[in-house]
Design a protein around this motif. Structure first.
Motif, PDB file in Angstrom:
ATOM      1  N   THR A 199       1.280   5.102  -0.662  1.00 14.30           N
ATOM      2  CA  THR A 199       0.969   6.508  -0.895  1.00 14.30           C
ATOM      3  C   THR A 199       2.154   7.330  -0.410  1.00 14.30           C
ATOM      4  N   ASN A 216      -7.093  -2.531  -2.390  1.00 12.67           N
ATOM      5  CA  ASN A 216      -5.897  -1.791  -2.000  1.00 12.67           C
ATOM      6  C   ASN A 216      -5.676  -0.563  -2.878  1.00 12.67           C
ATOM      7  N   MET A 235      -6.010   3.545  -1.747  1.00 15.52           N
ATOM      8  CA  MET A 235      -4.990   4.578  -1.967  1.00 15.52           C
ATOM      9  C   MET A 235      -5.598   5.818  -2.623  1.00 15.52           C
ATOM     10  N   GLU A 272      -7.733   7.815  -0.278  1.00 11.23           N
ATOM     11  CA  GLU A 272      -6.922   8.545   0.707  1.00 11.23           C
ATOM     12  C   GLU A 272      -6.405   9.867   0.147  1.00 11.23           C
ATOM     13  N   VAL A 324       0.612   8.415  -5.505  1.00 10.53           N
ATOM     14  CA  VAL A 324       0.546   6.971  -5.305  1.00 10.53           C
ATOM     15  C   VAL A 324       1.539   6.283  -6.233  1.00 10.53           C
ATOM     16  N   TYR A 352       0.886  -1.167   0.000  1.00  7.04           N
ATOM     17  CA  TYR A 352       0.000   0.000   0.000  1.00  7.04           C
ATOM     18  C   TYR A 352       0.924   1.217   0.000  1.00  7.04           C
TER      19      TYR A 352
END
Length: 367
Positions: free
Chosen positions: A218, A268, A272, A275, A223, A216
């Motif tokens: 970021t 997943n 990202m 977020e 990303v 994951y």
């Protein structure tokens, strides 16, 4: 910056309806669409025709073959679009085409068609940024006023917001785009490319039951997706992986299926994206999210973004495959907005480019 010049007669407040033909062909979709802007400021989609170049399972689309597809289908798609709109090329006020970004050979094919039509019928040309086309069509269809835009497609992944006549990029992928990540994994597990590999991954993910551990990544507002693609591909070499999704025996229940991998990859990657979109919302104080681009059709992405937006007291806006997936009408919309502000592209400078960033466009039609 695009080679745009001021036209002598701006149509910001037209005294008659204005029509534009839009041509899109930056990747494997060839689209033609006609849009009408009325004197009261409203817009009407008159036609939106598209044809997709589909390759066999496990294969991507190459620039040369895609360009050949566009040349073969251009006349038919444009003719169908004009017929559906019940107009002729003579009725069009401007011809809009995708200047970039995209794949070089397909872009050149469509630019050549647009240039030919403009010369034959003596019509103004307007080169359009593909990304801005997605944004403006999304705003028009959904009614979103000033949203944070998550632009997710096969070639682009960006979080964008408007400020001072420019779409500013707050965050983006550092390597591959989300659509490219999904498409490449679809090829690994041999999913069909019809209607699209991303759609088939979405359907497969709905059958997934196990959330597997994946990177994951970021980094601030950005990303990185190459690592998660490598990791999910590695699972297909695991001794527990069964491509048919069935255990060998009643005791062998600890298997990994393609559905599990699709589910884990989606969860997943989309987490990202949610977020970094939430960070942008907090930064500019917006309560609106607009999802555009081909991956924007994904119902799970819309659902996850909707949960986040609701928790912030906001709202998510998205469209269906007619307007999310590359299409000619989005090019017509963005091009006509620019044309009405008095801009056009001289034929001598009606080129295309594979690299054309969203924040290079002067968004003259917004205050």
């Amino acid at each position: 910056m695009p080679a745009l010049v001021r036209a002598p007669c701006p149509l910001k407040n037209p005294d008659r309806p204005v029509l534009a033909l839009g041509l899109e062909g930056s990747a494997n979709k060839l689209g033609a669409g006609v849009i009408k802007h009325d004197t009261d400021g409203s817009s009407t989609v008159l036609s939106n025709v598209r044809h997709t170049y589909i390759t066999p399972p496990g294969e991507g689309f190459q620039p040369r073959d895609t360009a050949l597809h566009h040349r073969e289908w251009a006349l038919k798609v444009i003719t169908e679009s004009l017929a559906a709109a019940s107009i002729s090329v003579a009725d069009i006020d401007c011809i809009c085409y995708t200047k970039g970004p995209g794949m070089g050979a397909p872009l050149q094919s469509v630019a050549l068609v647009a240039r030919t039509l403009a010369l034959l019928y003596d019509k103004p040309l307007v080169g359009v940024n593909h990304c801005v086309g997605h944004i403006e069509m999304g705003r028009e269809i959904t009614g979103a006023r000033n949203p944070v835009v998550l632009y997710v497609s096969g070639g682009n992944t960006q979080v964008v917001a408007y400020s001072r006549q420019c779409y500013r990029i707050f965050g983006e992928t550092l390597d591959i785009a989300v659509g490219n990540c999904l498409d490449r994994f679809a090829r690994v597990i041999n999913l069909s490319n019809n209607p699209s590999p991303g759609y088939n991954i979405e359907q497969e993910a709905k059958k997934g039951k196990r959330l597997l551990s994946l990177p994951y990544t970021t980094k601030g507002m950005d990303v990185s997706l190459s690592g998660i693609l490598t990791a999910v591909e590695a699972y297909t070499q695991d001794k527990r992986f069964r491509s048919d999704g069935r255990p060998n025996s009643p005791e062998d229940q600890d298997i990994i299926t393609p559905a599990d991998l699709c589910f884990s990859l989606q969860e997943n990657v989309f987490a990202m994206l949610v977020e970094i979109t939430e960070r942008a919302m907090a930064h500019i104080g917006s309560k609106e999210v607009l999802i555009v681009g081909g991956v924007g059709c994904n119902e799970r992405l819309q659902e996850m973004m909707g949960i986040m937006s609701k928790e912030r007291g906001g709202q998510v806006f998205a469209t269906d495959e007619r307007f999310c997936i590359d299409n000619g009408i989005m090019i017509a919309q963005a091009g006509l907005l620019s044309f009405r502000m008095g801009y056009e592209t001289p034929v001598a400078k009606s080129t295309c480019t594979q690299r054309f960033r969203t924040d290079q466009v002067h968004v003259s039609w917004r205050a």
